[in-house]
Design a protein around this motif. Structure first.
Motif, PDB file in Angstrom:
ATOM      1  N   GLY A  67       0.819  -1.211   0.000  1.00  0.00           N
ATOM      2  CA  GLY A  67       0.000   0.000   0.000  1.00  0.00           C
ATOM      3  C   GLY A  67       0.849   1.255   0.000  1.00  0.00           C
ATOM      4  N   GLU A  68       0.508   2.203   0.888  1.00  0.00           N
ATOM      5  CA  GLU A  68       1.263   3.447   0.983  1.00  0.00           C
ATOM      6  C   GLU A  68       2.639   3.179   1.582  1.00  0.00           C
ATOM      7  OE1 GLU A  68       0.468   6.446  -0.131  1.00  0.00           O
ATOM      8  OE2 GLU A  68      -1.426   5.673  -0.937  1.00  0.00           O
ATOM      9  N   GLU A  69       3.649   3.771   0.977  1.00  0.00           N
ATOM     10  CA  GLU A  69       5.022   3.479   1.402  1.00  0.00           C
ATOM     11  C   GLU A  69       5.261   3.806   2.874  1.00  0.00           C
ATOM     12  OE1 GLU A  69       9.380   4.008  -0.522  1.00  0.00           O
ATOM     13  OE2 GLU A  69       8.412   5.885   0.074  1.00  0.00           O
ATOM     14  N   LEU A  70       4.775   4.928   3.350  1.00  0.00           N
ATOM     15  CA  LEU A  70       5.001   5.307   4.748  1.00  0.00           C
ATOM     16  C   LEU A  70       4.456   4.238   5.685  1.00  0.00           C
ATOM     17  CD1 LEU A  70       5.915   7.298   6.910  1.00  0.00           C
ATOM     18  CD2 LEU A  70       3.714   8.473   6.672  1.00  0.00           C
ATOM     19  N   ASN A  71       3.273   3.735   5.393  1.00  0.00           N
ATOM     20  CA  ASN A  71       2.680   2.685   6.229  1.00  0.00           C
ATOM     21  C   ASN A  71       3.473   1.385   6.143  1.00  0.00           C
ATOM     22  OD1 ASN A  71       0.607   4.453   6.948  1.00  0.00           O
ATOM     23  ND2 ASN A  71      -0.717   3.777   5.279  1.00  0.00           N
ATOM     24  N   ILE A  72       3.926   1.058   4.946  1.00  0.00           N
ATOM     25  CA  ILE A  72       4.738  -0.146   4.758  1.00  0.00           C
ATOM     26  C   ILE A  72       5.979  -0.090   5.645  1.00  0.00           C
ATOM     27  CG2 ILE A  72       6.233  -1.384   3.125  1.00  0.00           C
ATOM     28  CD1 ILE A  72       4.278  -0.571   0.908  1.00  0.00           C
ATOM     29  N   LEU A  73       6.672   1.029   5.596  1.00  0.00           N
ATOM     30  CA  LEU A  73       7.919   1.181   6.346  1.00  0.00           C
ATOM     31  C   LEU A  73       7.671   1.177   7.851  1.00  0.00           C
ATOM     32  CD1 LEU A  73       9.623   3.881   4.105  1.00  0.00           C
ATOM     33  CD2 LEU A  73      10.156   1.449   4.199  1.00  0.00           C
ATOM     34  N   GLN A  74       6.618   1.837   8.282  1.00  0.00           N
ATOM     35  CA  GLN A  74       6.307   1.865   9.707  1.00  0.00           C
ATOM     36  C   GLN A  74       5.934   0.482  10.223  1.00  0.00           C
ATOM     37  OE1 GLN A  74       3.310   4.969   9.600  1.00  0.00           O
ATOM     38  NE2 GLN A  74       4.747   6.517  10.364  1.00  0.00           N
ATOM     39  N   ASP A  75       5.139  -0.239   9.452  1.00  0.00           N
ATOM     40  CA  ASP A  75       4.736  -1.589   9.864  1.00  0.00           C
ATOM     41  C   ASP A  75       5.930  -2.539   9.888  1.00  0.00           C
ATOM     42  OD1 ASP A  75       2.138  -0.745  10.128  1.00  0.00           O
ATOM     43  OD2 ASP A  75       1.474  -1.536   8.199  1.00  0.00           O
ATOM     44  N   PHE A  76       6.813  -2.395   8.909  1.00  0.00           N
ATOM     45  CA  PHE A  76       8.004  -3.237   8.871  1.00  0.00           C
ATOM     46  C   PHE A  76       8.907  -2.932  10.062  1.00  0.00           C
ATOM     47  CE2 PHE A  76      12.410  -3.999   7.325  1.00  0.00           C
ATOM     48  CZ  PHE A  76      12.326  -5.376   7.193  1.00  0.00           C
ATOM     49  N   LYS A  77       9.068  -1.668  10.383  1.00  0.00           N
ATOM     50  CA  LYS A  77       9.878  -1.284  11.547  1.00  0.00           C
ATOM     51  C   LYS A  77       9.286  -1.860  12.829  1.00  0.00           C
ATOM     52  CE  LYS A  77      11.543   2.619  14.261  1.00  0.00           C
ATOM     53  NZ  LYS A  77      11.618   4.082  14.426  1.00  0.00           N
ATOM     54  N   THR A  78       7.973  -1.798  12.954  1.00  0.00           N
ATOM     55  CA  THR A  78       7.307  -2.345  14.142  1.00  0.00           C
ATOM     56  C   THR A  78       7.580  -3.840  14.272  1.00  0.00           C
ATOM     57  OG1 THR A  78       5.549  -0.678  14.068  1.00  0.00           O
ATOM     58  CG2 THR A  78       5.078  -2.714  15.262  1.00  0.00           C
ATOM     59  N   LEU A  79       7.517  -4.560  13.153  1.00  0.00           N
ATOM     60  CA  LEU A  79       7.819  -5.986  13.180  1.00  0.00           C
ATOM     61  C   LEU A  79       9.227  -6.240  13.695  1.00  0.00           C
ATOM     62  CD1 LEU A  79       7.194  -8.978  12.363  1.00  0.00           C
ATOM     63  CD2 LEU A  79       8.186  -8.411  10.129  1.00  0.00           C
ATOM     64  N   LEU A  80      10.189  -5.482  13.185  1.00  0.00           N
ATOM     65  CA  LEU A  80      11.575  -5.666  13.613  1.00  0.00           C
ATOM     66  C   LEU A  80      11.737  -5.382  15.105  1.00  0.00           C
ATOM     67  CD1 LEU A  80      13.664  -4.070  10.701  1.00  0.00           C
ATOM     68  CD2 LEU A  80      13.064  -6.464  11.055  1.00  0.00           C
ATOM     69  N   GLU A  81      11.115  -4.310  15.558  1.00  0.00           N
ATOM     70  CA  GLU A  81      11.324  -3.895  16.945  1.00  0.00           C
ATOM     71  C   GLU A  81      10.571  -4.759  17.942  1.00  0.00           C
ATOM     72  OE1 GLU A  81      10.411   0.293  16.863  1.00  0.00           O
ATOM     73  OE2 GLU A  81      12.504   0.784  16.388  1.00  0.00           O
TER      74      GLU A  81
END
Length: 237
Positions: A89-103
């Motif tokens: 979807g939207e890149e900002l959401n993709i990156l935020q969700d991916f960061k959350t997974l990592l953290e």
């Protein structure tokens, strides 16, 4: 050494990218000039900057991420599952969700990220796009000051080189020679831009991305001389 790594400590991933804008004409004059300068060597005399723009997704300065697919092993006794999911979807959401997974789930020092050509493409691309969006880098992507042996990244292309820096082996070729079912049974990377902008079919792109992620895991299993994943071991979540 590779066999000593706990498979459950690895997050496998693949990304799909497209040009930030659908058409070259949408770029402002400064960006057009910078694009022309950036791609002068690659274009040579064969293409104009405008003709070359459909490849802009390769560069994080001119492209965006439209999908990150990830996969990870869950092993309980003799049962082995590989769970796959996608952020799209939207890149900002993709990156935020991916960061959350990592953290939340891949933050320990022994956790690793794994991709094919990840050190040259996926990992730096994600990091650059995060910085552009003002997102603090998660520890797994923040390499500043880290020694080479402290970098938590596995790269199946690098592993296949065995110290040979003169060659590039595509994911498709590597899967073929290792007897792994080809992930390219629908679209290939050159078609992602058209599927995104012309068809608006992000689900098709995500399916393609997930298949590549699974293939990366299959390659690592092969490098460890372990049985490949079979269909009933794949869980899409």
């Amino acid at each position: 050494m590779l066999k000593r790594i706990n498979l459950e400590h690895i997050l496998f991933l693949d990304i799909e990218t497209v040009p930030k804008f659908e058409n070259y004409s949408s770029l402002d004059d400064t960006t057009k000039l910078l694009w022309e300068q950036k791609t002068k060597y690659q274009r040579k005399e064969e293409f104009t900057a405008e003709e070359f723009y459909d490849r802009a997704g390769i560069w994080a300065e001119f492209g965006i991420i439209v999908c990150i697919s990830v996969g990870y092993f869950k092993i309980e006794g003799d049962t082995r599952n590989f769970r796959v999911t996608s952020f799209k979807g939207e890149e900002l959401n993709i990156l935020q969700d991916f960061k959350t997974l990592l953290e939340l789930h891949f933050k320990k020092s022994n956790h690793l990220l794994c991709a094919h050509n990840g050190k040259e493409f996926d990992f730096p691309y994600i990091a650059r796009r995060m910085i552009i969006h003002g997102i603090d880098l998660p520890s797994k992507l923040n390499l500043f000051g880290k020694k080479p042996w402290e970098i938590p990244h596995l790269d199946t292309l690098e592993l296949w080189k065995f110290g040979d820096y003169k060659t590039f082996t595509s994911l498709k070729l590597m899967a073929h020679v290792l007897g792994i079912p080809s992930p390219k049974d629908d679209i290939d990377g050159s078609q992602v831009r058209d599927v995104f902008y012309n068809d608006g079919n992000i689900d098709r792109i995500a399916t393609y991305c997930e298949k590549d992620t699974i293939t990366v895991a299959q390659i690592l299993l092969k490098l460890r001389n372990e049985p490949l994943l079979v269909e009933n071991e794949l869980k899409f979540v």
